[in-house]
Every structure is written in structure tokens, then in C-alpha cells.
Write an enzyme that holds these catalytic residues in place. Structure first.
Site, PDB file in Angstrom:
ATOM      1  N   GLU A 356       0.808  -1.218   0.000  1.00  0.00           N
ATOM      2  CA  GLU A 356       0.000   0.000   0.000  1.00  0.00           C
ATOM      3  C   GLU A 356       0.846   1.275   0.000  1.00  0.00           C
ATOM      4  O   GLU A 356       0.460   2.277  -0.600  1.00  0.00           O
ATOM      5  CB  GLU A 356      -0.955   0.006   1.201  1.00  0.00           C
ATOM      6  CG  GLU A 356      -2.073  -1.015   1.109  1.00  0.00           C
ATOM      7  CD  GLU A 356      -1.666  -2.408   1.590  1.00  0.00           C
ATOM      8  OE1 GLU A 356      -2.493  -3.332   1.451  1.00  0.00           O
ATOM      9  OE2 GLU A 356      -0.534  -2.569   2.093  1.00  0.00           O
ATOM     10  N   PHE A 381      -6.789  -0.767   4.936  1.00  0.00           N
ATOM     11  CA  PHE A 381      -5.370  -0.925   4.637  1.00  0.00           C
ATOM     12  C   PHE A 381      -4.696   0.361   4.200  1.00  0.00           C
ATOM     13  O   PHE A 381      -3.466   0.415   4.100  1.00  0.00           O
ATOM     14  CB  PHE A 381      -5.179  -2.025   3.595  1.00  0.00           C
ATOM     15  CG  PHE A 381      -5.748  -3.359   4.026  1.00  0.00           C
ATOM     16  CD1 PHE A 381      -5.857  -3.684   5.370  1.00  0.00           C
ATOM     17  CD2 PHE A 381      -6.200  -4.273   3.091  1.00  0.00           C
ATOM     18  CE1 PHE A 381      -6.389  -4.893   5.775  1.00  0.00           C
ATOM     19  CE2 PHE A 381      -6.734  -5.494   3.485  1.00  0.00           C
ATOM     20  CZ  PHE A 381      -6.831  -5.810   4.831  1.00  0.00           C
TER      21      PHE A 381
END
Length: 610
Positions: A356, A381
């Protein structure tokens, strides 16, 4: 003077000017700048960095990113040497109002992004290099100066992995291995072979050199620009504070101006005024993607559609309408439905896998070149990349982030997957936009609006299906809201999945003679202040209801909208207040007290006591 001698002299000039700038400021990182001075001298004077200084926005220009952002005195000294700024401005370093901030930002062109939070420059450089290779399709190169201390950051290794996977031979990382961090020696020290082995394990071409030998630096750059099929990392052994005996390779000198700058300048041979004429880039224009046109999707009232599905469909059509739209995803594209964009526009889709930080960094790098990135993952996330989002705001970046599977309504997956702090965290980002559509038609229109929105935009989407209540022809805008039911007894302000619950509660209350107003606050930041304040004037009680922790979400946004009103009714926040577990969406909404029955019970109690 030979080319090598000129580069050595330029290196000394960059050291001297780094010392001068830091002395004028009374703060800064001159010793960290001095270690990399020769590396930057050869890069500029040797013809490797190609900039049109008269047009710093030339799309063919190379990109230079100081991941080692605290070496800003070196960066600004370099900009002076190439003619971007003059000596008078150099000496405004760190002064109030100066473009030359403590760590570089885009306030001073041609700086692409803000750096200074270590471990971010190289991941962003990967994004710029991806744009060059896959989107612009131009031969510009991306040069990234890194410090050896920041190699402890995991984001650096996400960047190493993705650069090699994508074969980014237009990217060169330059590691300034000066051995000393802020408080002690780094974990690797001057073990260049260990650095080399790690880089090669990730698939990079790795070169080890003496970072003060200008001929070795030139040979390394020559190899970098001729290496095909993989990125190159130059691992340069240097000395912090190079050239000044009292600070060279000495601990406890990090982040401090020199005690006797004039003596240091004399030791380095005095001030110089070497002007560098940079090599010009190839005069080419970026690639343009063909578009076929289209119309945003819409759904009939009463249909049940997941907003994540609407996001994917809308984004795919938007990509057909606009060739500047790109999409990135964190290997959950079949859940976020960005896969629909991939299927329609594979050459503008980027799989970032479970990384991410690299996803946000790549999007930041792409928008540097004017592309319009949408990056999607599970909303929970994005918290892994929060510092990248924070720094993107400092970069004045334009990002569109889309988080699915939010709140307890996702059901059985449990709390590790339930974003319950995402609205609060994105609301805290400077200049951000936070949206939470309740139905598919709202979602499609908000996706289109995000594409033209400046700053950081976040759209929260839902796993489960919700009822389409917004007519296809009804305007939906950032900063707007929708009055779903009118009433004067109580105002229920909801967003996302809780709009369905609020409507059901209003129906129940209506059967009991309590007319509830239901407001769908699909834009949480900016919130529709006029509609909220009208509800406060006209209704004796306000209830906010959200599938989010009680802190920082919709309820707090409503309270902020009412903060300066002279009179306001009580505001009761219904939100998730205890740690959820696994269960059905219905069970979890009920346990959290944000289902229709709980809303109706709260409204009933408050209206009777009002």
C-alpha cells in the site's frame, strides 16, 4: 581545467554553499549534504541530468528526487549552480516566507514532491519512472538520491521490488553511504558488498564506488544509462562532512550548522561561482491515449447495488471518456472492482500487489506528470500508507483514493478488515475531500467529480448492496447532501449503509406519528453546512448515525458544522463504540446500535424528552 577537475571544483562549491545556507539559517543538515556533493556535481556537470532550465515544466525533462530530503542545502545549492535560483535566495534557506523550506517541497520548481519523511522518495521515483515508461512513453530518466539510513524503511524495499518487477531501466537510485545516522552508525555501515547483495537479490544492477572519486562516479552513471531491462543502483561510499576535518566522519554532527563556517569554507578552498549548463532533454511530447467516449452508468431507483461495484463500472467508463485516467490497486481488484477498469484499459492499470505504501507513492509519482490516478484497496489498509498520504498533501498532490469493505457491515471477516477510523484519518489530511455514497448513482457521479478535484480525495465504498434512492438525473456534488425524508420532529443524519437503516427507522417512526427528517450526508468533508444548519433550526433533536468509531467521523463533522451557530439542538451520535467481532452484517449493525431498530428507539426516546 579538465572535466574531472571541474567536477571536483563544483563538488567543493556545493559543499561551501551548503555550509553558507545552513549558517545563514542557523540550522539545517550541511554534513549530510557534503557527503553527496560529488555525486550531484558529476550528475549535473557531466551531462547526465537533462533539464530545460528555461522551461522547468517541459514534459521531456529528467526528474531528480531527493529521497534524502534533509540534504536540502545540497539540493538548493545545486539549483543555484544550474541557474534556477540565485545566491540571494539561497541565503533565505529556512527563513519565514522562503521557497527554500527545511526539506524540499514543490514550492520551488522543479521539485516534484515533498520529501523529508525518509523512505518515500524512492517509492515516488518508481511512480514517476512508471509514468515515463508506461504512460508518457518518453525517454526521460528519474534520478533519486537516497541516504543509507533510510534503507531501514520497508517502503524502500517495496520500491526495489516494484522497480525490478517493472524493468524500470529509466530509474537510477544513488545511495549516499556515509555510514552515520542521526544518533549512531547504520546497521550496515560501509559494508558495500552487503548493500550490493541486497540490491541484486531484488533484481537491480548494482554498482559500488568511492563516492568522492569523480571518475568512478562518471563511469557508474555511464553504466546506469546504458543498462537495459532493469534499474540501476549506485552504492557510493562517502564521508559525512567531507572536506572539513572537524566534522568529517564524526558522530553527533547531524542536523547542525558548522560551529565555524568561515573556517570550513576556507578549508574547502573558498567560495566559487561555477555555473552549469545542463544538457537538454529530447524535445518530444507525451503519449496520448485514445478515447471512445461514453456515459456514466446509472441504475433504476429501487435496485440493490453495491457501491464498490458502481465505482468499478463508473471508473471504467470514465477511462473511456478521458485518456488521462489511470488506476492502481493493492491486489484486491476483484473486491474493489477496479478490475473492470483493468479489463477495459489494461495499459493504464497498475497492479501494486500487497504494497500500500508503494501504491500511494506510485500514484503520487504519476500525478507529478499530470495523470489522474485512482488508487483502491480495502479502506482499512490505507492506514498502512497514512504517512504517504500525509506527505502527498504537503506535495500538493492530486490523488483519488477509494476504500471498500468499510465498517462492521462487512460482516464475517471481522475487525481486522473493518475500516472504522478511515473517515477520521482522511478528514485530518489538509485540504482533503471525504465522501461516502449511500447508493450506486451517487457513487458514479462522485467518481466523476473526484477526477477534477484538487488535493486528496477519499471515497468510502461498501461491500454489501444498498438500495438506489437517488434518481439518475438528480445532481450529486462534492459538498452536497440529500434530504431523503422530510420531517420536523427529529433529524437523522446518516451516510453509506446507515442511510438504509435511517430510512427504515423513519418509516417505523412515521407509523407512530413521529415525522423524522433523514439527511444523506454523502459528502462528509466538505459537509453541506446549509442543510445541516437548516435541520438544526427546524428540528428539536439531531441524531447522527455512522458505521465508524464515534471519534472523528460523521458525527464530529456535523458538530463542526454547528459549532458557530447561536442555538442548536442536542446532537446524539450513534456510532460503533466497542470492538466488533465476526457475525452477519445485521447482527453487527444491531450490536453496534446503528441499525434501524436502534435508530428508531433513540429517536423515540429523544423526541419524547425534547
Amino acid at each position: 581545467m579538465s572535466d574531472s577537475d571541474r567536477s571536483r571544483e563544483l563538488g567543493q562549491q556545493l559543499r561551501v554553499d551548503s555550509i553558507r545556507a545552513s549558517a545563514a539559517a542557523g540550522s539545517g543538515h550541511p554534513t549530510s549534504s557534503m557527503s553527496a556533493a560529488d555525486l550531484m556535481a558529476v550528475l549535473t556537470d557531466g551531462g547526465y541530468l537533462r533539464w530545460n532550465v528555461n522551461n522547468l515544466k517541459d514534459p521531456a525533462n529528467d526528474h531528480l528526487i531527493f529521497s534524502k530530503g534533509h540534504a536540502s542545502p545540497l539540493y538548493y545549492s545545486l539549483l543555484k549552480a544550474v541557474g534556477v535560483l540565485d545566491d540571494a535566495e539561497l541565503l533565505t534557506f529556512r527563513k519565514f516566507g522562503s521557497r527554500l523550506e527545511g526539506h524540499p517541497t514543490p514550492r520551488i520548481p522543479p521539485t516534484d514532491v515533498a520529501t523529508g519523511s525518509l523512505g518515500q522518495g524512492l517509492p515516488i521515483a518508481v511512480g514517476v519512472a512508471l509514468a515515463g515508461r508506461k504512460l508518457d512513453r518518453l525517454p526521460y530518466r528519474v534520478w533519486c538520491l537516497c541516504g543509507d539510513s533510510e534503507l531501514a524503511e520497508g517502503s524502500i524495499w517495496e520500491a526495489f521490488e516494484h522497480a525490478a518487477f517493472n524493468g524500470l531501466d529509466n530509474l537510477t537510485a544513488i545511495i549516499d553511504v556515509n555510514r552515520l545516522g542521526q544518533t549512531r552508525e547504520t546497521m550496515v555501515g560501509w559494508d558495500l558488498e552487503r548493500h550490493r547483495a541486497r540490491a541484486e537479490a531484488f533484481g537491480w544492477n548494482a554498482i559500488t564506488i568511492d563516492g568522492h572519486d569523480v571518475d568512478a562516479i562518471k563511469a557508474a552513471y555511464d553504466e546506469a544509462v546504458t543498462t537495459a531491462g532493469r534499474p540501476t543502483v549506485i552504492i557510493a561510499r562517502t564521508k559525512k562532512g567531507r572536506g572539513v576535518k572537524v566534522v568529517e566522519d564524526q558522530p553527533d554532527k547531524h542536523g547542525k550548522p558548522l560551529d565555524d563556517p568561515q573556517a570550513a569554507i576556507e578549508e574547502l578552498g573558498g567560495e566559487r561561482d561555477i555555473q552549469v549548463r545542463l544538457a537538454l532533454p529530447e524535445g518530444r511530447m507525451p503519449h496520448l491515449f485514445d478515447t471512445s467516449g461514453g456515459q456514466l452508468p446509472s441504475w433504476d431507483e429501487g435496485e440493490k447495488v453495491a457501491t464498490r461495484q458502481a465505482y468499478g463500472e463508473a471508473l471504467a467508463v470514465l477511462g473511456s471518456m478521458r485518456g488521462d485516467i489511470v488506476a492502481l490497486d493493492g491486489e484486491v481488484s476483484n473486491s474493489t472492482h477496479s478490475e473492470l477498469f483493468r479489463e477495459a484499459h489494461e495499459d493504464r492499470y497498475f497492479e501494486m500487489f500487497i504494497a500500500e505504501q508503494q501504491m500511494i507513492a506510485a500514484a503520487t509519482g504519476m500525478q507529478v506528470r499530470g495523470w489522474v490516478p485512482f488508487a483502491s484497496s480495502f479502506a482499512a489498509f490505507f492506514s498502512r500508507a497514512y504517512d504517504f498520504v500525509r506527505m502527498a498533501a504537503i506535495s500538493r498532490a492530486n490523488l483519488r483514493l477509494v476504500g471498500s469493505h468499510a465498517g462492521v457491515s462487512i460482516g464475517e471477516d471481522g475487525p481486522s478488515q473493518m475500516a472504522l477510523e478511515d473517515i477520521a484519518s482522511f478528514r485530518a489530511i489538509h485540504g482533503s475531500t471525504v465522501l461516502h455514497a449511500s447508493d450506486a448513482n451517487q457513487t458514479a457521479k462522485l467518481v466523476a467529480a473526484m477526477a477534477d478535484r484538487q488535493g486528496i480525495s477519499f471515497l468510502r465504498t461498501l461491500r454489501g448492496k444498498t438500495t438506489v434512492r437517488t434518481p439518475a438525473g438528480e445532481p450529486v456534488s462534492i459538498g452536497g447532501s440529500r434530504v431523503v425524508r422530510d420531517g420536523l420532529a427529529v433529524a437523522i443524519i446518516a451516510c453509506g449503509v446507515t442511510v438504509d437503516e435511517a430510512v427504515e427507522a423513519a418509516d417505523t417512526l412515521a407509523s407512530e406519528g413521529i415525522d423524522a427528517r433523514v439527511i444523506d450526508a454523502y459528502s462528509i468533508k466538505p459537509i453541506d453546512v446549509d442543510t445541516i444548519q437548516a435541520a438544526a433550526r427546524e428540528c428539536p433533536v439531531i441524531i447522527t448515525v455512522e458505521d465508524h468509531w464515534a471519534e472523528g467521523g460523521l458525527g464530529d463533522a456535523v458538530l463542526e458544522a454547528l459549532a458557530e451557530t447561536n442555538q442548536r439542538p442536542p446532537v446524539h451520535k450513534l456510532a460503533v463504540r466497542k470492538m466488533p467481532g465476526s457475525g452477519s452484517p445485521e447482527e453487527l449493525l444491531r450490536e453496534a446500535g446503528i441499525d434501524a431498530q436502534s435508530i428508531a428507539a433513540t429517536a423515540r426516546k429523544l423526541t419524547h424528552s425534547a
